[in-house]
Write an enzyme that holds these catalytic residues in place. Structure first.
Site, mmCIF file in Angstrom:
data_model
loop_
_atom_site.group_PDB
_atom_site.id
_atom_site.type_symbol
_atom_site.label_atom_id
_atom_site.label_comp_id
_atom_site.label_asym_id
_atom_site.label_seq_id
_atom_site.Cartn_x
_atom_site.Cartn_y
_atom_site.Cartn_z
ATOM 1 N N HIS A 6 -24.354 27.770 35.009
ATOM 2 C CA HIS A 6 -23.491 27.036 33.934
ATOM 3 C C HIS A 6 -24.202 26.010 33.313
ATOM 4 C CE1 HIS A 6 -20.228 23.546 34.240
ATOM 5 N NE2 HIS A 6 -19.580 24.725 33.511
ATOM 6 N N ARG A 7 -23.999 26.117 32.058
ATOM 7 C CA ARG A 7 -24.800 25.325 30.906
ATOM 8 C C ARG A 7 -26.284 25.521 31.225
ATOM 9 N NH1 ARG A 7 -21.170 19.521 31.743
ATOM 10 N NH2 ARG A 7 -19.180 20.626 32.030
ATOM 11 N N GLU A 33 -23.865 30.838 31.149
ATOM 12 C CA GLU A 33 -22.783 30.128 30.411
ATOM 13 C C GLU A 33 -23.265 29.003 29.497
ATOM 14 O OE1 GLU A 33 -19.168 27.355 30.177
ATOM 15 O OE2 GLU A 33 -21.113 26.998 30.628
ATOM 16 N N ASP A 35 -21.796 26.137 26.000
ATOM 17 C CA ASP A 35 -20.547 25.643 25.320
ATOM 18 C C ASP A 35 -21.115 25.680 23.686
ATOM 19 O OD1 ASP A 35 -19.076 25.113 27.570
ATOM 20 O OD2 ASP A 35 -20.717 23.698 28.027
ATOM 21 N N HIS A 48 -21.705 20.439 25.424
ATOM 22 C CA HIS A 48 -20.420 20.588 26.259
ATOM 23 C C HIS A 48 -19.428 19.815 25.543
ATOM 24 C CE1 HIS A 48 -17.326 19.351 29.262
ATOM 25 N NE2 HIS A 48 -17.401 20.693 29.332
ATOM 26 N N GLU A 108 -18.890 30.010 25.637
ATOM 27 C CA GLU A 108 -17.706 29.333 25.598
ATOM 28 C C GLU A 108 -17.465 28.504 24.214
ATOM 29 O OE1 GLU A 108 -16.700 26.395 28.693
ATOM 30 O OE2 GLU A 108 -14.933 25.384 27.577
ATOM 31 N N LYS A 110 -15.889 26.100 22.281
ATOM 32 C CA LYS A 110 -15.207 24.618 22.499
ATOM 33 C C LYS A 110 -14.216 24.151 21.424
ATOM 34 C CE LYS A 110 -16.716 23.185 26.367
ATOM 35 N NZ LYS A 110 -15.774 22.955 27.546
ATOM 36 N N ASP A 228 -24.078 25.143 38.621
ATOM 37 C CA ASP A 228 -25.098 24.059 38.131
ATOM 38 C C ASP A 228 -26.327 24.638 38.834
ATOM 39 O OD1 ASP A 228 -23.142 23.182 36.530
ATOM 40 O OD2 ASP A 228 -22.770 21.406 38.101
HETATM 41 O O1 G3P Z 1 -16.758 28.143 31.302
HETATM 42 C C1 G3P Z 1 -16.717 27.796 32.612
HETATM 43 C C2 G3P Z 1 -16.917 26.173 32.315
HETATM 44 O O2 G3P Z 1 -17.863 25.936 31.782
HETATM 45 C C3 G3P Z 1 -15.391 25.512 32.004
HETATM 46 O O3 G3P Z 1 -15.498 24.186 31.917
HETATM 47 O O4 G3P Z 1 -15.782 22.018 30.923
HETATM 48 O O5 G3P Z 1 -17.702 23.038 32.176
HETATM 49 O O6 G3P Z 1 -17.009 23.866 29.992
HETATM 50 P P1 G3P Z 1 -16.563 23.302 31.129
HETATM 51 MG MG MG Z 2 -18.221 25.577 29.542
#
Ligand code: G3P
Ligand code: MG
Length: 244
Positions: A6-7, A33, A35, A48, A108, A110, A228
């Site tokens: 994640h990120r 993943e 953003d 993000h 993702e 945004k 994470d």
């Molecule tokens: O894509 C999953 C997650 O990243 C969604 O929430 O706010 O961390 O971008 P956020």
């Molecule tokens: Mg995200």
């Protein structure tokens, strides 16, 4: 169950930076993943928040800054002095990191705060220019862009992101035209998600950082988790698979 960083490996590296993505690229996990946002002069950058205040030494909205300006800021020091000098990456640079790896890339979009008109066209064109369309799945909390991406990238998976606990999630996904439902941990424990999985939807859950939550997600039957701490989660998954 698949694991997405994640990120990037954002628990131990500054989120959404090349350092974080290189660490993810080194791991034998399913995917990553990130953003995507857009600068005033149209450059696709990875961050993000709509503002850079939390993760850099600068201030302000990305959409109000030129790429030259945003690149002058430090996106690493907030996480630790050893990361000083990390810059905000472009989508191009991140795709290059994963060019020669096996990882799936969840982009993702945004657009749930600012619309960034045409963002999906810019992102799709960039991914195509790297010849990596088959490596990408898209997602967004903005379900208008989800509908448009389903049309514009008909061979890609497009996940609808949800923050709240909803009912009839499967019917909503069906209406939208996707079977990829990306939900929060609290929502994943509820009835609508169980039903959606039973009906064959692919449910992916954010953000899973504890081993016990990993186990719970596996028991529920989710397709993937976003974490994470991808190395920690991978080690946990590996130990369960071989030593249980
Ligand atoms: O894509 C999953 C997650 O990243 C969604 O929430 O706010 O961390 O971008 P956020
Ligand atoms: Mg995200």
């Amino acid at each position: 169950m698949n694991i997405f960083a994640h990120r990037g490996a954002s628990g131990t590296f500054p989120e959404n930076t090349l350092a974080s993505f290189r660490e993810a690229a080194r791991l034998p996990i399913y995917g990553v993943e990130l953003d995507v946002q857009r600068t005033k002069d149209g450059v696709l950058v990875i961050n993000h928040d709509e503002k850079i205040d939390r993760t850099s030494n600068g201030k302000g909205y990305i959409r109000d800054m030129t790429f030259e300006e945003i690149r002058s800021y430090d996106f690493g020091s907030w996480k630790g002095e050893q990361f000083a000098g990390e810059k905000i990456p472009t989508l191009d640079e991140v795709l290059d990191v994963f060019k020669a790896t096996h990882h799936m890339i969840n982009i993702e979009l945004k657009t749930d705060v600012f619309e960034y008109p045409g963002l999906e066209d810019d992102v799709i064109a960039t991914v195509k220019s790297h010849d990596m369309m088959e490596r990408v799945l898209f997602s967004s909390f903005d379900h208008e862009i989800v509908e448009r991406v389903i049309e514009k990238a008909p061979y890609n998976e497009v996940g609808a992101l949800f923050m709240k606990i909803l009912v009839n999630l499967d019917e909503y996904g069906e209406m939208l035209g996707t079977h990829a439902l990306h939900v929060s941990l609290v929502a994943a424990k509820r009835q609508a998600v169980k039903k959606a999985i039973e009906l064959g939807n692919k449910v992916r859950v954010y953000t899973i950082n504890k081993e016990e939550d990993y186990d719970l997600m596996e028991a529920i039957g989710v397709d993937a988790i976003f974490t994470d701490f991808p190395e920690k989660m991978y080690r946990h998954a590996y130990s369960k698979r071989y030593y249980k």
